[in-house]
Design a protein around this motif. Sequence first.
Motif, mmCIF file in Angstrom:
data_model
loop_
_atom_site.group_PDB
_atom_site.id
_atom_site.type_symbol
_atom_site.label_atom_id
_atom_site.label_comp_id
_atom_site.label_asym_id
_atom_site.label_seq_id
_atom_site.Cartn_x
_atom_site.Cartn_y
_atom_site.Cartn_z
ATOM 1 N N ARG A 7 0.833 -1.213 0.000
ATOM 2 C CA ARG A 7 0.000 0.000 0.000
ATOM 3 C C ARG A 7 0.862 1.254 0.000
ATOM 4 N NH1 ARG A 7 -3.635 -0.798 5.047
ATOM 5 N NH2 ARG A 7 -4.109 1.390 4.644
ATOM 6 N N VAL A 8 1.886 1.274 0.852
ATOM 7 C CA VAL A 8 2.784 2.433 0.901
ATOM 8 C C VAL A 8 3.569 2.532 -0.400
ATOM 9 C CG1 VAL A 8 4.829 3.391 2.036
ATOM 10 C CG2 VAL A 8 2.940 2.480 3.410
ATOM 11 N N TRP A 9 4.062 1.405 -0.888
ATOM 12 C CA TRP A 9 4.849 1.430 -2.124
ATOM 13 C C TRP A 9 4.047 2.026 -3.276
ATOM 14 C CZ3 TRP A 9 9.416 1.861 -3.815
ATOM 15 C CH2 TRP A 9 9.650 1.737 -5.182
ATOM 16 N N GLN A 10 2.757 1.716 -3.380
ATOM 17 C CA GLN A 10 1.938 2.251 -4.466
ATOM 18 C C GLN A 10 1.892 3.775 -4.436
ATOM 19 O OE1 GLN A 10 -1.617 -0.071 -3.774
ATOM 20 N NE2 GLN A 10 -0.987 -1.624 -5.270
ATOM 21 N N VAL A 11 1.834 4.367 -3.247
ATOM 22 C CA VAL A 11 1.847 5.830 -3.118
ATOM 23 C C VAL A 11 3.220 6.376 -3.507
ATOM 24 C CG1 VAL A 11 1.638 7.768 -1.502
ATOM 25 C CG2 VAL A 11 0.046 5.836 -1.354
ATOM 26 N N VAL A 12 4.279 5.742 -3.027
ATOM 27 C CA VAL A 12 5.643 6.195 -3.336
ATOM 28 C C VAL A 12 5.906 6.076 -4.829
ATOM 29 C CG1 VAL A 12 8.096 5.700 -2.981
ATOM 30 C CG2 VAL A 12 6.514 5.698 -1.030
ATOM 31 N N GLU A 13 5.547 4.950 -5.413
ATOM 32 C CA GLU A 13 5.760 4.742 -6.847
ATOM 33 C C GLU A 13 5.048 5.827 -7.658
ATOM 34 O OE1 GLU A 13 5.540 1.032 -9.963
ATOM 35 O OE2 GLU A 13 4.023 1.126 -8.390
ATOM 36 N N ALA A 14 3.807 6.132 -7.323
ATOM 37 C CA ALA A 14 3.055 7.168 -8.030
ATOM 38 C C ALA A 14 3.681 8.543 -7.824
ATOM 39 C CB ALA A 14 1.596 7.172 -7.554
ATOM 40 N N GLY A 15 4.232 8.790 -6.634
ATOM 41 C CA GLY A 15 4.846 10.082 -6.343
ATOM 42 C C GLY A 15 6.114 10.346 -7.119
ATOM 43 N N PHE A 16 6.796 9.296 -7.550
ATOM 44 C CA PHE A 16 8.019 9.454 -8.328
ATOM 45 C C PHE A 16 7.792 9.320 -9.830
ATOM 46 C CE2 PHE A 16 10.037 8.825 -4.254
ATOM 47 C CZ PHE A 16 11.168 9.615 -4.353
#
Length: 141
Positions: free
Chosen positions: A99-108
């Motif tokens: 869940r956290v990775w999906q936000v980080v991936e989208a942010g980059f």
Amino acid sequence: MSSPCSAVGPEFSSPPGLYAGAPYEYAAVAPEGGRLVFAAGACPLDETGAVVAHGDLEGQARAVLDNLRTALEAAGSSIEQVLKTTVYVASGDRADLVRVWQVVEAGFAPARPPSTLLGVAALGYEGQLVEVEAIALAGPD
């Protein structure tokens, strides 16, 4: 190597023989003479030092990325110049890490800097669930 992110940005590499479906590149190369910014772990804190988005992994991840952008810009860099990240999630549940990775991936996006994603027992602030540290290129002098 794949093409550079920008004219003076990092070059990312995902070599043959490694899993091609990873949601990040396997390596980053700084340009010759590039200065580096080592950002401390960005935390989900507001300007008063209070943890935001209690119990909300995605909300904390978004706050962390906002704070990381602010820190990088103050150091003469940007999210687009990040060479590598380490993402810490205070959870032993792989689903929470995703869940956290999906936000980080989208942010980059569209960049996919090399990254390490870790589940940890605890982070530094009461109620803190997410932290992201980064190494980035500094802008020209």
